[in-house]
Scaffold this active site. Structure first.
Site, PDB file in Angstrom:
ATOM      1  N   TRP A  48     129.111 -23.454  54.068  1.00 50.33           N
ATOM      2  CA  TRP A  48     129.380 -23.941  55.425  1.00 50.33           C
ATOM      3  C   TRP A  48     130.444 -25.033  55.378  1.00 50.33           C
ATOM      4  O   TRP A  48     131.245 -25.166  56.299  1.00 50.33           O
ATOM      5  CB  TRP A  48     128.091 -24.439  56.083  1.00 50.33           C
ATOM      6  CG  TRP A  48     128.326 -24.918  57.469  1.00 50.33           C
ATOM      7  CD1 TRP A  48     128.181 -26.197  57.931  1.00 50.33           C
ATOM      8  CD2 TRP A  48     128.773 -24.152  58.598  1.00 50.33           C
ATOM      9  NE1 TRP A  48     128.515 -26.257  59.268  1.00 50.33           N
ATOM     10  CE2 TRP A  48     128.880 -25.015  59.698  1.00 50.33           C
ATOM     11  CE3 TRP A  48     129.102 -22.803  58.773  1.00 50.33           C
ATOM     12  CZ2 TRP A  48     129.291 -24.589  60.965  1.00 50.33           C
ATOM     13  CZ3 TRP A  48     129.515 -22.376  60.037  1.00 50.33           C
ATOM     14  CH2 TRP A  48     129.600 -23.267  61.104  1.00 50.33           C
ATOM     15  N   TYR A  63     128.194 -33.262  61.728  1.00 52.73           N
ATOM     16  CA  TYR A  63     127.687 -31.956  62.149  1.00 52.73           C
ATOM     17  C   TYR A  63     126.161 -31.959  62.177  1.00 52.73           C
ATOM     18  O   TYR A  63     125.542 -31.525  63.154  1.00 52.73           O
ATOM     19  CB  TYR A  63     128.227 -30.863  61.207  1.00 52.73           C
ATOM     20  CG  TYR A  63     127.652 -29.503  61.484  1.00 52.73           C
ATOM     21  CD1 TYR A  63     127.969 -28.826  62.655  1.00 52.73           C
ATOM     22  CD2 TYR A  63     126.773 -28.896  60.591  1.00 52.73           C
ATOM     23  CE1 TYR A  63     127.438 -27.580  62.925  1.00 52.73           C
ATOM     24  CE2 TYR A  63     126.242 -27.648  60.847  1.00 52.73           C
ATOM     25  CZ  TYR A  63     126.569 -26.998  62.015  1.00 52.73           C
ATOM     26  OH  TYR A  63     126.029 -25.775  62.289  1.00 52.73           O
ATOM     27  N   GLU A 117     129.857 -18.368  61.767  1.00 52.69           N
ATOM     28  CA  GLU A 117     128.816 -17.903  60.837  1.00 52.69           C
ATOM     29  C   GLU A 117     129.258 -16.613  60.144  1.00 52.69           C
ATOM     30  O   GLU A 117     128.980 -16.413  58.964  1.00 52.69           O
ATOM     31  CB  GLU A 117     127.483 -17.690  61.557  1.00 52.69           C
ATOM     32  CG  GLU A 117     126.861 -18.937  62.160  1.00 52.69           C
ATOM     33  CD  GLU A 117     126.474 -20.009  61.167  1.00 52.69           C
ATOM     34  OE1 GLU A 117     126.474 -19.759  59.951  1.00 52.69           O
ATOM     35  OE2 GLU A 117     126.175 -21.124  61.609  1.00 52.69           O
TER      36      GLU A 117
END
Length: 187
Positions: free
Chosen positions: A47, A17, A39
């Site tokens: 995350w 990522y 988000e």
């Protein structure tokens, strides 16, 4: 070995990522909606948790197609609330459906969500020059401004911290550390 931002070294998924997506200027409305949804689900969580469930979210939310998400019935919402493969937060799921409608409204008003959101940074990334992760802000005056505008438009789960994370993820700000090999690559 390449030097990368410390947070991007936790595991293979985070490295991928970091190396391929985070901070890359993103202008595709469907991908912007995906990050917008993810988000929102991250609010109050890490995350890593969201990233681990990303493929499940894609499946559950019709590849983040706002035209499909906006049509979700109460039965579909209840199905999502029971789906153990995603984050089963009822408020966040309902916010996603609401935000799909708001997203489409912004697209109609501005021609694309991309034109709207990138307009806040004059359509070019802000180049920060942070040397340490401790320097990265959780939010800024600009994310406060964007958050307030989105809330005024009826969006949910769009606090300033969520919006700043969105800005980082979609390359509106370059928050790769200056000693990270990606810093110059995403400029």
């Amino acid at each position: 070995m390449c030097k990368r931002c410390d947070w991007g070294t936790n595991n293979e998924l985070m490295m991928k990522y970091h190396d391929e997506e985070w901070g890359v200027p993103l202008h595709d409305d469907d991908k912007l909606f995906e990050f917008f949804v993810l988000e929102g689900f991250q609010a109050g969580l890490s995350w890593q948790i969201v990233l681990n469930k990303r493929e499940n979210f894609r499946r559950a939310f019709d590849q983040f197609n706002p035209q499909k998400v906006v049509q979700y019935s109460e039965n579909k919402i209840q199905e999502l609330i029971q789906d153990k493969s995603i984050i089963r937060n009822q408020q966040k799921i309902r916010a996603c459906v609401n935000n799909a409608q708001r997203f489409i409204e912004v697209q109609k008003e501005f021609g694309s969500f991309d034109k709207y959101i990138w307009g806040f940074v004059n359509h070019k990334p802000i180049q920060n020059k942070f040397k340490d992760l401790k320097e990265l802000p959780a939010k800024t005056e600009l994310s406060d401004l964007i958050s307030a505008d989105l809330k005024k438009r009826g969006f949910k789960f769009v606090g300033s911290t969520v919006i700043y994370a969105h800005m980082q993820a979609t390359g509106m700000v370059n928050d790769h550390l200056v000693n990270c090999y990606r810093y110059t690559e995403v400029q």
